[in-house]
Design a protein around this motif. Structure first.
Motif, mmCIF file in Angstrom:
data_model
loop_
_atom_site.group_PDB
_atom_site.id
_atom_site.type_symbol
_atom_site.label_atom_id
_atom_site.label_comp_id
_atom_site.label_asym_id
_atom_site.label_seq_id
_atom_site.Cartn_x
_atom_site.Cartn_y
_atom_site.Cartn_z
ATOM 1 N N ASN A 95 0.825 -1.204 0.000
ATOM 2 C CA ASN A 95 0.000 0.000 0.000
ATOM 3 C C ASN A 95 0.862 1.258 0.000
ATOM 4 O O ASN A 95 1.899 1.321 0.645
ATOM 5 C CB ASN A 95 -0.948 -0.003 1.202
ATOM 6 N N ASP A 96 0.384 2.267 -0.737
ATOM 7 C CA ASP A 96 1.114 3.539 -0.828
ATOM 8 C C ASP A 96 0.137 4.678 -0.547
ATOM 9 O O ASP A 96 -0.509 4.689 0.501
ATOM 10 C CB ASP A 96 1.811 3.638 -2.202
ATOM 11 N N PHE A 97 -0.017 5.608 -1.487
ATOM 12 C CA PHE A 97 -0.895 6.786 -1.347
ATOM 13 C C PHE A 97 -2.235 6.459 -0.677
ATOM 14 O O PHE A 97 -2.885 5.473 -1.014
ATOM 15 C CB PHE A 97 -1.142 7.318 -2.762
ATOM 16 N N HIS A 116 -1.844 0.487 -4.435
ATOM 17 C CA HIS A 116 -0.988 -0.695 -4.234
ATOM 18 C C HIS A 116 0.078 -0.672 -5.313
ATOM 19 O O HIS A 116 -0.214 -0.802 -6.496
ATOM 20 C CB HIS A 116 -1.822 -1.975 -4.309
ATOM 21 N N GLU A 117 1.328 -0.514 -4.880
ATOM 22 C CA GLU A 117 2.373 -0.171 -5.835
ATOM 23 C C GLU A 117 3.028 -1.356 -6.540
ATOM 24 O O GLU A 117 3.254 -1.314 -7.735
ATOM 25 C CB GLU A 117 3.439 0.678 -5.154
ATOM 26 N N TYR A 118 3.401 -2.366 -5.810
ATOM 27 C CA TYR A 118 4.031 -3.520 -6.462
ATOM 28 C C TYR A 118 3.919 -4.737 -5.561
ATOM 29 O O TYR A 118 3.479 -4.630 -4.414
ATOM 30 C CB TYR A 118 5.499 -3.236 -6.846
ATOM 31 N N ASN A 201 0.964 1.726 -8.857
ATOM 32 C CA ASN A 201 0.318 2.954 -8.384
ATOM 33 C C ASN A 201 1.031 3.477 -7.150
ATOM 34 O O ASN A 201 0.978 2.888 -6.082
ATOM 35 C CB ASN A 201 -1.159 2.674 -8.097
ATOM 36 N N CYS A 202 1.718 4.587 -7.329
ATOM 37 C CA CYS A 202 2.605 5.100 -6.284
ATOM 38 C C CYS A 202 1.872 6.129 -5.440
ATOM 39 O O CYS A 202 1.238 5.804 -4.478
ATOM 40 C CB CYS A 202 3.854 5.659 -6.945
ATOM 41 N N SER A 203 1.931 7.400 -5.839
ATOM 42 C CA SER A 203 1.179 8.400 -5.082
ATOM 43 C C SER A 203 0.009 8.899 -5.940
ATOM 44 O O SER A 203 -0.355 8.250 -6.920
ATOM 45 C CB SER A 203 2.106 9.539 -4.654
ATOM 46 N N GLU A 216 0.711 5.926 -12.113
ATOM 47 C CA GLU A 216 1.448 4.716 -12.490
ATOM 48 C C GLU A 216 2.938 5.064 -12.571
ATOM 49 O O GLU A 216 3.354 5.852 -13.421
ATOM 50 C CB GLU A 216 0.922 4.192 -13.827
ATOM 51 N N GLU A 217 3.723 4.459 -11.693
ATOM 52 C CA GLU A 217 5.133 4.835 -11.610
ATOM 53 C C GLU A 217 6.045 3.818 -12.323
ATOM 54 O O GLU A 217 6.242 3.899 -13.533
ATOM 55 C CB GLU A 217 5.538 5.033 -10.142
ATOM 56 N N ASN A 218 6.572 2.844 -11.598
ATOM 57 C CA ASN A 218 7.511 1.906 -12.243
ATOM 58 C C ASN A 218 6.748 0.713 -12.822
ATOM 59 O O ASN A 218 6.740 -0.379 -12.251
ATOM 60 C CB ASN A 218 8.577 1.468 -11.232
ATOM 61 N N HIS A 259 5.238 8.338 -13.242
ATOM 62 C CA HIS A 259 4.468 9.284 -12.440
ATOM 63 C C HIS A 259 4.510 8.958 -10.960
ATOM 64 O O HIS A 259 4.099 7.872 -10.555
ATOM 65 C CB HIS A 259 3.000 9.255 -12.863
ATOM 66 N N GLU A 260 4.960 9.926 -10.165
ATOM 67 C CA GLU A 260 4.886 9.762 -8.720
ATOM 68 C C GLU A 260 3.519 10.209 -8.212
ATOM 69 O O GLU A 260 2.838 9.475 -7.526
ATOM 70 C CB GLU A 260 5.980 10.598 -8.041
ATOM 71 N N ASN A 261 3.164 11.448 -8.561
ATOM 72 C CA ASN A 261 1.939 11.988 -7.957
ATOM 73 C C ASN A 261 1.306 13.031 -8.864
ATOM 74 O O ASN A 261 1.843 13.366 -9.935
ATOM 75 C CB ASN A 261 2.252 12.626 -6.605
ATOM 76 N N ASP A 278 8.316 12.985 -11.743
ATOM 77 C CA ASP A 278 8.687 11.823 -12.559
ATOM 78 C C ASP A 278 9.825 11.132 -11.808
ATOM 79 O O ASP A 278 10.965 11.602 -11.851
ATOM 80 C CB ASP A 278 9.142 12.316 -13.936
ATOM 81 N N ASP A 279 9.501 10.050 -11.093
ATOM 82 C CA ASP A 279 10.499 9.475 -10.192
ATOM 83 C C ASP A 279 11.533 8.621 -10.912
ATOM 84 O O ASP A 279 11.432 7.412 -10.973
ATOM 85 C CB ASP A 279 9.827 8.669 -9.071
ATOM 86 N N LYS A 280 12.514 9.315 -11.474
ATOM 87 C CA LYS A 280 13.735 8.635 -11.885
ATOM 88 C C LYS A 280 14.881 9.642 -11.816
ATOM 89 O O LYS A 280 14.640 10.846 -11.724
ATOM 90 C CB LYS A 280 13.617 7.973 -13.263
ATOM 91 N N PRO A 429 13.672 12.431 1.124
ATOM 92 C CA PRO A 429 12.267 12.832 1.241
ATOM 93 C C PRO A 429 11.463 12.331 0.048
ATOM 94 O O PRO A 429 11.941 12.368 -1.083
ATOM 95 C CB PRO A 429 12.334 14.364 1.247
ATOM 96 N N ASP A 430 10.266 11.827 0.312
ATOM 97 C CA ASP A 430 9.465 11.225 -0.765
ATOM 98 C C ASP A 430 8.064 11.847 -0.767
ATOM 99 O O ASP A 430 7.874 12.937 -1.285
ATOM 100 C CB ASP A 430 9.467 9.702 -0.563
ATOM 101 N N ASN A 431 7.080 11.215 -0.129
ATOM 102 C CA ASN A 431 5.729 11.796 -0.153
ATOM 103 C C ASN A 431 5.632 12.996 0.777
ATOM 104 O O ASN A 431 6.304 13.059 1.805
ATOM 105 C CB ASN A 431 4.680 10.760 0.256
HETATM 106 FE FE1 FEO Z 1 6.974 4.808 -5.711
HETATM 107 FE FE2 FEO Z 1 8.630 7.237 -6.259
HETATM 108 O O1 FEO Z 1 8.065 6.082 -5.072
#
Ligand code: FEO
Ligand code: CA
Ligand code: CA
Length: 543
Positions: A95-97, A116-118, A201-203, A216-218, A259-261, A278-280, A429-431
């Motif tokens: 679970n994430d966001f 739910h991210e991965y 699904n990240c944030s 949708e992130e990674n 996409h992070e958020n 853009d989380d990379k 730092p993330d969310n």
């Molecule tokens: Fe899913 Fe960028 O953390």
């Protein structure tokens, strides 16, 4: 004790002596203007308080628990595998966001959207047989990502999950989605107008019309393992938690990347603006500005605003937002046959948004993750988690000042609001989320393999920090929570009365190799020792 600005070093020494009578972290008192109140109310559905939050900051710890300040407690409300509704659907993995949607304006009864991210093959789909997953394994992998809509309520003073809910449901990697915007039906997405599922699904964020955006992130590993078209993932999706008949959709106008958020604001002229990370490593900060204007009376019809508009990426050197359009890309690509072949329509631009942004001079930055708008002054905060390619080991938080305070502006200025490291007490730092007094709350994402070692030793487990954005402690981080072993805290969100904070505890015991010897046994639900990603409700907030 009266609050004084704390020098970080003194502060740590204090903690080191085990003193408990620390100054409470309060901030932002009496500085919010009427204008900020109105903005806060419409965008965050919170009213600023006359008094700030109070807690005694905790010391970093490697304890295998969610550690909170004295007087605060957590309740586990949903863990991986829990039944969430009458139909028997179950809560997904990692679970994430989280985003709370009140029922009848209640802060004690509502729907909670959870990303739910991965998945982790050790606990979900199992290891590959040779180099392939079976169809049943792929189904598990897809089912346990996406989102959960759960019904939560305070009963007898305790937050509980309604396992018989008629409103709760899942949106998964198996749910059909409609595409909207420039890529819909285009060759750039293999002609698709609808696609299978959402995952990674990240944030996310909330729209002004009370639907949820989930990001949708990674997506690469899951789409590859499941044999799905890569171009159908890496988008911002929109779901109405209350209405199963609202067609779930992916808005291609907002670009396709990791996409992070998505954080929504309003331009001065009424256009809708969505800020996105853009989380990379070496990726850009984006914003989408709608063509049409927001009309409150139109309710969920406003979703159409996310179908047409301009995608921008930030050029930090010129302090300008660069419009990522096919015209600009083709002009820049003149004479380069390969690029002209790659970019023929706006659909090609949104599908390959990162390449287009870099081509047009947008600035590659250090893993831009969450982006949030301050309810105080509408400045925009961006978590740059880290980037070991250029020695930015602990990350930083950047703050954008849009020209004339207008989210629709094409120019901005910026500052480094806070930097990770020993001096601040946080790393990676993330969310981000704000409370109504404009305190920025951030959770950290030091990777599980690096926690409690080398450059990350002093931070111990991942944590959650409150950072005032105004007042004498502006930019100072106060630790509010420490995660169980190898977990990351993600997706913090408050109820409107700010008496409850929902928080995801993701991947406890992530480095476990042998199920019989897990590296974390949190949260010990259902009598088992298996670590389970879970969402908790934190209470005890004092004002
Ligand atoms: Fe899913 Fe960028 O953390
Ligand atoms: Ca994240
Ligand atoms: Ca992260």
């Amino acid at each position: 004790m009266e609050k004084k600005p704390l020098d970080r070093r003194t502060f740590l020494t204090y903690l080191g002596t085990g003193a408990t009578a620390l100054a409470a972290a309060t901030s932002g008192l009496g500085v919010l203007t009427d204008k900020a109140n109105a903005q806060s109310d419409s965008l965050m559905r919170m009213k600023p308080r006359k008094k700030g939050f109070k807690f005694h900051p905790i010391a970093p710890t490697d304890k295998d628990d969610l550690v909170l300040p004295k007087g605060y407690k957590y309740e586990v409300i949903a863990s991986y595998g829990d039944v969430i509704n009458k139909k028997g659907d179950t809560f997904g993995f990692n679970n994430d966001f989280t985003m709370y949607f009140p029922i009848e304006d209640s802060s004690e009864h509502g729907l909670l959207w959870v990303n739910h991210e991965y998945t982790n093959p050790l606990y979900v789909e199992g290891e590959k047989n040779g180099d392939k997953y079976t169809a049943a394994q792929i189904e598990k992998m897809l089912y346990n990502q996406g989102g959960s809509i759960i019904e939560v309520q305070v009963k007898n003073g305790k937050w509980t999950l309604n396992k018989d809910s008629e409103l709760a449901r899942r949106v998964t990697g198996l749910t059909p989605f409609a595409l909207t915007g420039p890529a819909k039906g285009n060759a750039a997405v293999s002609g698709a107008t609808s696609v299978q599922g959402t995952f990674a699904n990240c944030s996310g964020g909330r729209t002004l019309w009370n639907t949820v955006m989930s990001c949708e992130e990674n997506y690469e590993d899951t789409s590859e393992a499941a044999g799905l078209d890569q171009t159908h993932y890496g988008w911002v999706i929109e779901v109405d938690p209350f209405d199963p008949n609202f067609k779930v959709r992916k808005h291609t106008a907002l670009g396709r990347f990791n996409h992070e958020n998505a954080s929504m604001g309003l331009a001065k002229d009424g256009r809708v603006v969505v800020y996105m990370g853009d989380d990379k490593k070496d990726a850009c900060v984006y914003k989408f500005v709608s063509k049409g204007k927001y009309v409150e009376a139109k309710g969920k019809e406003n979703s159409k605003l996310l179908e047409e508009g301009t995608l921008y990426a930030a050029d930090l050197q010129k302090s300008k937002w660069v419009a990522i359009t096919i015209e600009a890309v083709r002009e820049k690509a003149a004479g380069n046959a390969e690029l002209l072949e790659k970019f023929k329509t706006q659909a090609d631009v949104v599908v390959n948004a990162h390449d287009a942004a870099i081509l047009l001079g947008a600035t590659p930055t250090d893993r831009p993750e969450d982006v949030e708008i301050s309810p105080l002054d509408q400045t925009v905060f961006i978590a740059h988690t880290n980037n070991d390619k250029h020695g930015n080991i602990h990350g930083h938080i950047t703050r954008f000042f849009e020209k004339d305070g207008d989210h629709g502006a094409e120019e901005f200025d910026f500052e480094i609001f806070a930097a990770g490291g020993r001096q601040s007490g946080f790393s990676a730092p993330d969310n981000l989320t704000f409370d109504s007094n404009a305190n920025l709350w951030t959770v950290t994402d030091i990777s599980s393999s690096k926690l409690n070692s080398a450059a990350w030793t002093s931070f111990k487990n991942n944590g959650m920090f409150m950072i005032p954005t105004v007042g004498p402690d502006k930019g100072v981080a106060f630790q509010f929570a420490s995660a169980p072993k190898e977990a990351e805290l993600t997706g913090p969100s408050f109820t409107p009365n700010e008496r409850t904070l929902f928080l995801s505890v993701q991947h406890p015991g992530e480095e476990t190799e042998d199920k019989a010897n897990p590296t974390s046994t949190w949260p010990q639900v259902r009598g088992g020792n298996q670590p389970r990603p879970s969402v908790v409700a934190i209470t005890g907030f004092k004002f």
